[in-house]
Scaffold this motif. Structure first.
Motif, mmCIF file in Angstrom:
data_model
loop_
_atom_site.group_PDB
_atom_site.id
_atom_site.type_symbol
_atom_site.label_atom_id
_atom_site.label_comp_id
_atom_site.label_asym_id
_atom_site.label_seq_id
_atom_site.Cartn_x
_atom_site.Cartn_y
_atom_site.Cartn_z
ATOM 1 N N GLY A 126 0.817 -1.216 0.000
ATOM 2 C CA GLY A 126 0.000 0.000 0.000
ATOM 3 C C GLY A 126 0.847 1.261 0.000
ATOM 4 N N ILE A 127 1.916 1.254 0.774
ATOM 5 C CA ILE A 127 2.819 2.404 0.805
ATOM 6 C C ILE A 127 3.436 2.624 -0.580
ATOM 7 C CG2 ILE A 127 5.048 3.208 1.696
ATOM 8 C CD1 ILE A 127 4.217 1.942 4.418
ATOM 9 N N MET A 128 3.899 1.549 -1.201
ATOM 10 C CA MET A 128 4.510 1.673 -2.525
ATOM 11 C C MET A 128 3.496 2.190 -3.545
ATOM 12 S SD MET A 128 7.301 1.633 -3.997
ATOM 13 C CE MET A 128 8.620 0.567 -3.527
ATOM 14 N N LEU A 129 2.253 1.709 -3.468
ATOM 15 C CA LEU A 129 1.218 2.192 -4.381
ATOM 16 C C LEU A 129 0.904 3.665 -4.148
ATOM 17 C CD1 LEU A 129 -1.172 -0.894 -4.434
ATOM 18 C CD2 LEU A 129 0.180 -0.007 -6.350
ATOM 19 N N CYS A 130 0.869 4.094 -2.888
ATOM 20 C CA CYS A 130 0.636 5.514 -2.588
ATOM 21 C C CYS A 130 1.717 6.385 -3.225
ATOM 22 C CB CYS A 130 0.635 5.759 -1.076
ATOM 23 S SG CYS A 130 -0.847 5.214 -0.237
ATOM 24 N N LEU A 131 2.954 5.963 -3.051
ATOM 25 C CA LEU A 131 4.061 6.740 -3.598
ATOM 26 C C LEU A 131 4.045 6.736 -5.128
ATOM 27 C CD1 LEU A 131 6.837 5.572 -1.121
ATOM 28 C CD2 LEU A 131 5.653 7.786 -1.147
ATOM 29 N N THR A 132 3.701 5.613 -5.719
ATOM 30 C CA THR A 132 3.672 5.494 -7.176
ATOM 31 C C THR A 132 2.513 6.285 -7.779
ATOM 32 O OG1 THR A 132 4.647 3.291 -7.015
ATOM 33 C CG2 THR A 132 3.581 3.842 -9.095
ATOM 34 N N LYS A 133 1.333 6.153 -7.169
ATOM 35 C CA LYS A 133 0.139 6.807 -7.700
ATOM 36 C C LYS A 133 -0.010 8.257 -7.237
ATOM 37 C CE LYS A 133 -2.682 2.646 -8.219
ATOM 38 N NZ LYS A 133 -4.004 2.068 -7.921
ATOM 39 N N LYS A 134 0.821 8.641 -6.257
ATOM 40 C CA LYS A 134 0.762 9.986 -5.669
ATOM 41 C C LYS A 134 -0.620 10.276 -5.081
ATOM 42 C CE LYS A 134 4.539 12.195 -8.039
ATOM 43 N NZ LYS A 134 5.342 12.548 -6.908
ATOM 44 N N THR A 135 -1.121 9.294 -4.334
ATOM 45 C CA THR A 135 -2.401 9.432 -3.644
ATOM 46 C C THR A 135 -2.399 8.494 -2.434
ATOM 47 O OG1 THR A 135 -4.806 9.155 -3.808
ATOM 48 C CG2 THR A 135 -3.469 7.702 -5.176
ATOM 49 N N SER A 136 -3.115 8.882 -1.410
ATOM 50 C CA SER A 136 -3.214 8.034 -0.218
ATOM 51 C C SER A 136 -4.321 6.995 -0.344
ATOM 52 C CB SER A 136 -3.435 8.894 1.025
ATOM 53 O OG SER A 136 -4.605 9.678 0.873
ATOM 54 N N GLU A 137 -5.008 6.966 -1.468
ATOM 55 C CA GLU A 137 -6.139 6.058 -1.657
ATOM 56 C C GLU A 137 -5.817 4.592 -1.363
ATOM 57 O OE1 GLU A 137 -9.473 4.728 -4.947
ATOM 58 O OE2 GLU A 137 -7.764 5.925 -5.591
ATOM 59 N N PRO A 138 -4.682 4.049 -1.818
ATOM 60 C CA PRO A 138 -4.434 2.627 -1.506
ATOM 61 C C PRO A 138 -4.432 2.327 -0.005
ATOM 62 C CG PRO A 138 -2.981 3.334 -3.271
ATOM 63 C CD PRO A 138 -3.666 4.570 -2.739
ATOM 64 N N LEU A 139 -3.822 3.181 0.799
ATOM 65 C CA LEU A 139 -3.812 2.949 2.245
ATOM 66 C C LEU A 139 -5.188 3.187 2.857
ATOM 67 C CD1 LEU A 139 -0.343 4.331 3.365
ATOM 68 C CD2 LEU A 139 -1.128 1.963 3.444
ATOM 69 N N ILE A 140 -5.940 4.110 2.314
ATOM 70 C CA ILE A 140 -7.301 4.342 2.803
ATOM 71 C C ILE A 140 -8.142 3.085 2.576
ATOM 72 C CG2 ILE A 140 -9.440 5.649 2.387
ATOM 73 C CD1 ILE A 140 -7.580 8.098 1.797
ATOM 74 N N VAL A 141 -8.042 2.493 1.392
ATOM 75 C CA VAL A 141 -8.789 1.273 1.073
ATOM 76 C C VAL A 141 -8.350 0.130 1.993
ATOM 77 C CG1 VAL A 141 -9.180 -0.493 -0.703
ATOM 78 C CG2 VAL A 141 -9.280 1.945 -1.301
ATOM 79 N N ILE A 142 -7.046 0.009 2.218
ATOM 80 C CA ILE A 142 -6.535 -1.050 3.103
ATOM 81 C C ILE A 142 -7.069 -0.859 4.525
ATOM 82 C CG2 ILE A 142 -4.444 -1.968 4.200
ATOM 83 C CD1 ILE A 142 -3.028 -1.415 1.456
ATOM 84 N N ALA A 143 -7.027 0.370 5.029
ATOM 85 C CA ALA A 143 -7.540 0.634 6.381
ATOM 86 C C ALA A 143 -9.029 0.316 6.468
ATOM 87 C CB ALA A 143 -7.283 2.090 6.773
ATOM 88 N N GLN A 144 -9.791 0.698 5.450
ATOM 89 C CA GLN A 144 -11.237 0.412 5.444
ATOM 90 C C GLN A 144 -11.481 -1.088 5.427
ATOM 91 O OE1 GLN A 144 -12.424 2.660 1.998
ATOM 92 N NE2 GLN A 144 -12.788 4.523 3.185
ATOM 93 N N THR A 145 -10.666 -1.823 4.685
ATOM 94 C CA THR A 145 -10.807 -3.271 4.633
ATOM 95 C C THR A 145 -10.520 -3.895 5.995
ATOM 96 O OG1 THR A 145 -10.191 -3.264 2.303
ATOM 97 C CG2 THR A 145 -10.008 -5.367 3.451
ATOM 98 N N PHE A 146 -9.470 -3.402 6.687
ATOM 99 C CA PHE A 146 -9.169 -3.927 8.021
ATOM 100 C C PHE A 146 -10.295 -3.580 9.002
ATOM 101 C CE2 PHE A 146 -4.699 -4.494 6.757
ATOM 102 C CZ PHE A 146 -4.449 -5.728 7.359
ATOM 103 N N GLN A 147 -10.926 -2.436 8.857
ATOM 104 C CA GLN A 147 -12.019 -2.059 9.753
ATOM 105 C C GLN A 147 -13.227 -2.963 9.581
ATOM 106 O OE1 GLN A 147 -12.348 2.077 8.602
ATOM 107 N NE2 GLN A 147 -11.354 2.755 10.478
ATOM 108 N N LYS A 148 -13.420 -3.486 8.369
ATOM 109 C CA LYS A 148 -14.589 -4.309 8.070
ATOM 110 C C LYS A 148 -14.380 -5.769 8.456
ATOM 111 C CE LYS A 148 -16.000 -1.385 4.252
ATOM 112 N NZ LYS A 148 -16.060 -1.273 2.789
ATOM 113 N N THR A 149 -13.114 -6.186 8.636
ATOM 114 C CA THR A 149 -12.818 -7.582 8.949
ATOM 115 C C THR A 149 -12.355 -7.712 10.386
ATOM 116 O OG1 THR A 149 -10.527 -7.405 8.211
ATOM 117 C CG2 THR A 149 -12.157 -8.093 6.574
ATOM 118 N N SER A 150 -12.399 -8.913 10.871
ATOM 119 C CA SER A 150 -11.916 -9.124 12.247
ATOM 120 C C SER A 150 -10.739 -10.030 12.257
ATOM 121 C CB SER A 150 -13.012 -9.695 13.121
ATOM 122 O OG SER A 150 -13.605 -10.818 12.534
#
Length: 150
Positions: A126-150
């Motif tokens: 996710g960090i590498m994707l953020c840096l490559t895409k120049k957006t925090s969206e990949p980490l936001i999606v990852i955090a949302q996914t962790f919030q939805k799962t246990s």
């Protein structure tokens, strides 16, 4: 700094200096992760808080320094075995933090090890994707996914 001063403090040259920097960064990263994990009751909440912190840093500073070795490790083919081992040490420490929290929640050691590896790979990717895409969206999606799962 003169070349002589560099070799006085680091007799094995630039590689030794790089390893010293990696070890210092490793300590900073692991202390930060341990601090975050000590403030939340579950692994899930800890991971989301850690990702949120990385997102905020990216969105305010436009970079994610001090949280990963990813950019260094991506050049691993040209690095020495000593530098590679310094990088492995950090990832081992990070995975141990995740594993410990999971085991404390009742996850078996075997499953905790597997989940810790998955968490590390997911966040690093996710960090590498953020840096490559120049957006925090990949980490936001990852955090949302962790919030939805246990």
């Amino acid at each position: 700094m003169s070349k002589g001063s560099l070799y006085h403090h680091f007799p094995n040259g630039k590689e030794e200096l790089l390893i010293a920097c990696l070890e210092s960064l490793s300590d900073t990263i692991t202390l930060d992760i341990e601090s975050i994990f000590s403030h939340y009751p579950t692994t899930q909440e800890s991971i989301v808080a850690m990702i949120d912190k990385i997102i905020k840093k990216y969105e305010t500073e436009g970079t994610i320094t001090g949280h990963t070795f990813t950019s260094i490790v991506s050049e691993m083919g040209s690095l020495s075995d000593a530098v590679r081992k310094a990088c492995i040490s950090l990832y081992t420490k990070i995975e141990a933090i995740y594993e410990s929290k999971l085991v404390a929640e009742g996850v078996s050691i075997e499953k905790a090890k597997a989940k810790a590896l998955m968490i590390t790979a997911t966040i690093e990717g996710g960090i590498m994707l953020c840096l490559t895409k120049k957006t925090s969206e990949p980490l936001i999606v990852i955090a949302q996914t962790f919030q939805k799962t246990s």
